[in-house]
Design an enzyme around this catalytic site. Structure first.
Site, short mmCIF file in Angstrom:
data_model
loop_
_atom_site.label_atom_id
_atom_site.label_comp_id
_atom_site.label_asym_id
_atom_site.label_seq_id
_atom_site.Cartn_x
_atom_site.Cartn_y
_atom_site.Cartn_z
N LYS A 109 0.84 -1.21 0.00
CA LYS A 109 0.00 0.00 0.00
C LYS A 109 0.87 1.26 0.00
O LYS A 109 0.66 2.17 -0.79
CB LYS A 109 -0.91 0.01 1.24
CG LYS A 109 -1.62 1.34 1.44
CD LYS A 109 -2.53 1.33 2.64
CE LYS A 109 -1.89 1.79 3.92
NZ LYS A 109 -1.59 3.23 4.02
N ASN A 110 1.84 1.29 0.90
CA ASN A 110 2.62 2.53 1.05
C ASN A 110 3.60 2.77 -0.09
O ASN A 110 4.24 3.82 -0.15
CB ASN A 110 3.35 2.54 2.39
CG ASN A 110 2.40 2.79 3.54
OD1 ASN A 110 1.22 3.05 3.33
ND2 ASN A 110 2.91 2.71 4.76
N CYS A 153 -5.99 13.26 12.51
CA CYS A 153 -6.26 11.87 12.19
C CYS A 153 -6.14 11.09 13.46
O CYS A 153 -5.58 11.57 14.44
CB CYS A 153 -5.33 11.39 11.09
SG CYS A 153 -4.05 10.30 11.59
N ARG A 202 -0.13 14.74 13.16
CA ARG A 202 0.51 14.51 11.86
C ARG A 202 0.61 15.75 10.97
O ARG A 202 -0.10 15.88 9.97
CB ARG A 202 -0.21 13.37 11.12
CG ARG A 202 -0.13 12.08 11.88
CD ARG A 202 -0.81 10.94 11.18
NE ARG A 202 -0.01 10.32 10.16
CZ ARG A 202 -0.38 9.20 9.54
NH1 ARG A 202 -1.50 8.63 9.82
NH2 ARG A 202 0.39 8.68 8.62
N PRO A 203 1.51 16.68 11.33
CA PRO A 203 1.68 17.90 10.52
C PRO A 203 2.32 17.59 9.16
O PRO A 203 2.82 16.49 8.94
CB PRO A 203 2.63 18.75 11.36
CG PRO A 203 3.36 17.78 12.23
CD PRO A 203 2.42 16.63 12.47
N VAL A 204 2.29 18.59 8.24
CA VAL A 204 2.92 18.41 6.92
C VAL A 204 3.96 19.50 6.67
O VAL A 204 4.29 19.81 5.54
CB VAL A 204 1.88 18.39 5.77
CG1 VAL A 204 1.07 17.10 5.80
CG2 VAL A 204 0.96 19.60 5.83
N ASP A 205 4.48 20.09 7.77
CA ASP A 205 5.44 21.19 7.64
C ASP A 205 6.69 20.79 6.84
O ASP A 205 7.24 21.60 6.09
CB ASP A 205 5.85 21.72 9.02
CG ASP A 205 6.41 20.62 9.91
OD1 ASP A 205 5.70 19.62 10.13
OD2 ASP A 205 7.57 20.74 10.36
N ASP A 211 4.15 0.62 12.05
CA ASP A 211 2.98 -0.06 11.47
C ASP A 211 2.87 -1.52 11.89
O ASP A 211 1.90 -2.19 11.54
CB ASP A 211 3.01 0.04 9.93
CG ASP A 211 2.65 1.43 9.44
OD1 ASP A 211 2.21 2.26 10.26
OD2 ASP A 211 2.81 1.70 8.23
N ILE A 246 7.08 7.14 17.18
CA ILE A 246 6.76 7.84 15.93
C ILE A 246 5.48 8.67 16.05
O ILE A 246 5.46 9.85 15.70
CB ILE A 246 6.60 6.85 14.74
CG1 ILE A 246 7.85 5.98 14.60
CG2 ILE A 246 6.30 7.59 13.45
CD1 ILE A 246 9.07 6.65 14.03
N ARG A 299 -8.76 -0.45 4.04
CA ARG A 299 -7.81 0.55 3.51
C ARG A 299 -6.45 -0.08 3.25
O ARG A 299 -5.68 0.42 2.43
CB ARG A 299 -7.64 1.71 4.51
CG ARG A 299 -8.85 2.61 4.63
CD ARG A 299 -8.52 3.84 5.42
NE ARG A 299 -7.18 4.29 5.10
CZ ARG A 299 -6.27 4.67 5.98
NH1 ARG A 299 -6.55 4.69 7.25
NH2 ARG A 299 -5.08 5.04 5.60
C1 UD1 Z 1 3.97 6.96 6.51
C2 UD1 Z 1 3.14 5.74 6.23
C3 UD1 Z 1 2.51 5.21 7.53
C4 UD1 Z 1 3.58 5.00 8.59
C5 UD1 Z 1 4.45 6.24 8.75
C6 UD1 Z 1 5.64 6.01 9.66
C7 UD1 Z 1 2.41 6.11 3.97
C8 UD1 Z 1 1.28 6.41 3.03
N1 UD1 Z 1 2.11 6.09 5.28
O1 UD1 Z 1 3.08 7.97 7.00
O2 UD1 Z 1 1.86 3.97 7.24
O3 UD1 Z 1 2.96 4.72 9.83
O4 UD1 Z 1 4.97 6.65 7.47
O5 UD1 Z 1 6.43 4.96 9.21
O6 UD1 Z 1 3.52 5.85 3.54
N2 UD1 Z 1 6.02 14.72 10.85
C9 UD1 Z 1 6.20 16.06 11.07
N3 UD1 Z 1 6.13 16.93 10.01
C10 UD1 Z 1 5.89 16.51 8.75
C11 UD1 Z 1 5.71 15.14 8.50
C12 UD1 Z 1 5.78 14.27 9.57
O7 UD1 Z 1 6.42 16.47 12.21
O8 UD1 Z 1 5.83 17.35 7.83
C13 UD1 Z 1 6.10 13.75 11.96
C14 UD1 Z 1 4.79 12.99 12.16
O9 UD1 Z 1 3.90 13.70 12.98
C15 UD1 Z 1 5.28 11.72 12.80
C16 UD1 Z 1 6.65 11.48 12.14
O10 UD1 Z 1 7.03 12.76 11.59
O11 UD1 Z 1 5.50 11.90 14.18
C17 UD1 Z 1 6.66 10.46 11.04
O12 UD1 Z 1 5.61 10.72 10.12
P1 UD1 Z 1 5.71 10.38 8.58
O13 UD1 Z 1 6.88 9.53 8.32
O14 UD1 Z 1 5.57 11.64 7.81
O15 UD1 Z 1 4.39 9.53 8.36
P2 UD1 Z 1 3.57 9.49 7.03
O16 UD1 Z 1 4.49 9.74 5.87
O17 UD1 Z 1 2.34 10.32 7.16
#
Ligand code: UD1
Length: 431
Positions: free
Chosen positions: A22-23, A128, A133-136, A318, A340, A410
């Site tokens: 999936k990922n 979520c 889960r920010p996207v910064d 996961d 995480i 999913r």
């Molecule tokens: C991906 C996987 C998910 C898995 C996760 C961690 C996909 C579609 N999903 O999710 O199944 O559980 O990796 O292995 O591939 N963070 C920030 N800022 C950001 C992005 C992330 O602070 O801009 C933090 C998150 O809150 C979290 C950590 O970084 O604490 C890891 O998150 P991330 O690796 O981004 O998870 P996803 O990519 O959403």
């Protein structure tokens, strides 16, 4: 609403074929937006998130053809179902809230739309179940490549003047989809980009392999320092998706918990080192033969294991819920640290309903193994939490009914069929 009923008691036995990851397939589907011609993807799992991504691409104007037969990849027959995405008809660059809110991974169109079409508007994914889960990191990484980005009315609005420019970017935190988004944008940037503190997950490598097959020039994916030499265009092509290591791990844990013997086929054992190590610690005999892994528990009860989740190659978050389910019926006490996600223990209260002895202190769960669990109605809260409830149901006395199973759909393809094929009683009923 549909439910799943799991009758406990059977030791799993037999072989099961692993689906595409999936990922990996989600970023790869989004990466097709970067190409100038159709991209054929094989070994595509039939999952709700894949359907949502296909809908999103169609909404942007891409042509989507699902091929139930086999797509050939580089002259060799690909595995399983295929999807062909034709990005040449894309006419929109907006990923609307209605789709993004149902699947966070929709954020993965941001980098490709921006790099290829010059502009992107993607709804903020919002909260979520497993944390804020920010996207910064996605935004900062794209800004480092020269994008102009604002966040207005709940949307990330990005555009570029001229081509993106290669740059060095250091991620503050290791982010899987963050790395993928910036990587996809850097592919079409002018000059070289260096992504430091990048995610090393196998799914990032699979994405890079796919992009390289389409004409990108990416080096060292799978390390913490990815180098991307920008190219002017990507052509069409084909790619066969990596097997799902989390699905693989879930079936191996199921075999270990039930004292059974299971062979997983079409797996990638090299992506599962940390998981296999922990299963050995739990007392499982494991044999690896090419793309097959056989776990034999010889009827024994597993021993409790301690683990800490961390980015790859360490133990994957996961798989945390599934190992917690195993610890619930193991001999001894297991301590699980989740590093995480801040709120990823929601399965604890549901496992407790089945009779598990778990104490949570902050990011740590202490699980004292009990001799037996007993069936109860439970509720799925997120994808991997739901998997842990199926596993617990396999060893609980009686019939466990799991509600809200759309979470399972999913991420797990043909879950009931696959478990039934191993001798378990897992069936879907109308709610
Ligand atoms: C991906 C996987 C998910 C898995 C996760 C961690 C996909 C579609 N999903 O999710 O199944 O559980 O990796 O292995 O591939 N963070 C920030 N800022 C950001 C992005 C992330 O602070 O801009 C933090 C998150 O809150 C979290 C950590 O970084 O604490 C890891 O998150 P991330 O690796 O981004 O998870 P996803 O990519 O959403």
């Amino acid at each position: 609403m549909q439910k799943i009923v799991v009758e406990g008691g059977a030791a799993l036995n037999g072989e099961v074929q692993i689906s595409g990851a999936k990922n990996a397939v989600l970023p790869i589907l989004c990466a097709t937006l970067l190409a100038d011609g159709p991209v054929s993807i094989s070994n595509v799992p039939h999952l709700h998130d894949v359907v949502t991504t296909a809908k999103l691409l169609a909404e942007l104007g891409a042509g989507i053809t699902v091929d139930e037969g086999t797509i050939s990849v580089n002259g060799k027959p690909g595995r399983g179902r295929g999807i062909v995405v034709d990005p040449t008809t894309v006419h929109s660059h907006v990923a609307p809230y209605e789709l993004v809110k149902t699947m966070r991974a929709s954020i993965l169109v941001l980098g490709p739309l921006l790099a290829k079409f010059g502009a992107a508007e993607v709804s903020l994914p919002g909260g979520c179940a497993i944390g804020s889960r920010p996207v910064d990191q996605h935004i900062k990484g794209l800004q480092a490549l020269g994008a102009e980005i604002t966040v207005e009315n709940g949307y990330i609005k990005a555009h570029r003047n001229g081509r993106l420019k290669g740059a060095r970017f250091v991620f503050d935190v290791v982010s899987v989809t963050g790395t993928e988004n910036v990587l996809m944008a850097a592919v079409l940037a002018e000059g070289t980009s260096v992504l430091e503190n990048a995610a090393m997950e196998p799914e990032v490598v699979d994405l890079a392999d796919c992009l390289n097959a389409l004409g990108a020039n990416i080096e060292h994916a799978g390390s913490g320092r990815i180098v991307v030499h920008g190219v002017e265009r990507l052509h069409g092509g084909s790619h066969d998706v990596l097997p799902d290591r989390i699905e693989t791990g879930t079936f191996l844990v199921a075999a270990a918990m039930t004292g059974g013997r299971v062979t997983v086929r079409r797996a990638r054992p090299d992506t599962l080192d940390a998981v296999i190590d922990k299963l050995k610690q739990a007392g499982a005999q494991i044999e690896v033969d090419g793309d097959r892994i056989t776990l034999d528990m010889q009827g024994k009860r597993p021993r409790a294991v301690d683990l800490t989740t961390a980015p790859h190659p360490a133990f994957p978050t996961d798989m945390q819920a599934q190992f917690m389910a195993m610890n619930c019926i193991a001999e001894g006490v297991g301590v699980i640290n989740e590093t995480i996600f801040e709120n990823r223990f929601m399965h604890v209260s549901e496992l407790q309903r089945l009779g598990a002895d778990i104490r949570v202190e902050g990011h740590t769960a202490i699980i004292r193994g009990v001799e037996r669990l007993t069936a109860a109605p439970v509720m799925a809260t997120d994808l991997r939490a739901s998997a842990s409830l199926v596993l617990a149901g396999l060893v609980a006395e009686g019939a466990t009914t799991i509600d809200r199973i759309y979470h399972l759909d999913r991420g797990y393809e043909n879950l009931e069929e696959k478990f039934s094929g191993l001798g378990a009683s897992v069936r879907r009923i109308a709610g």
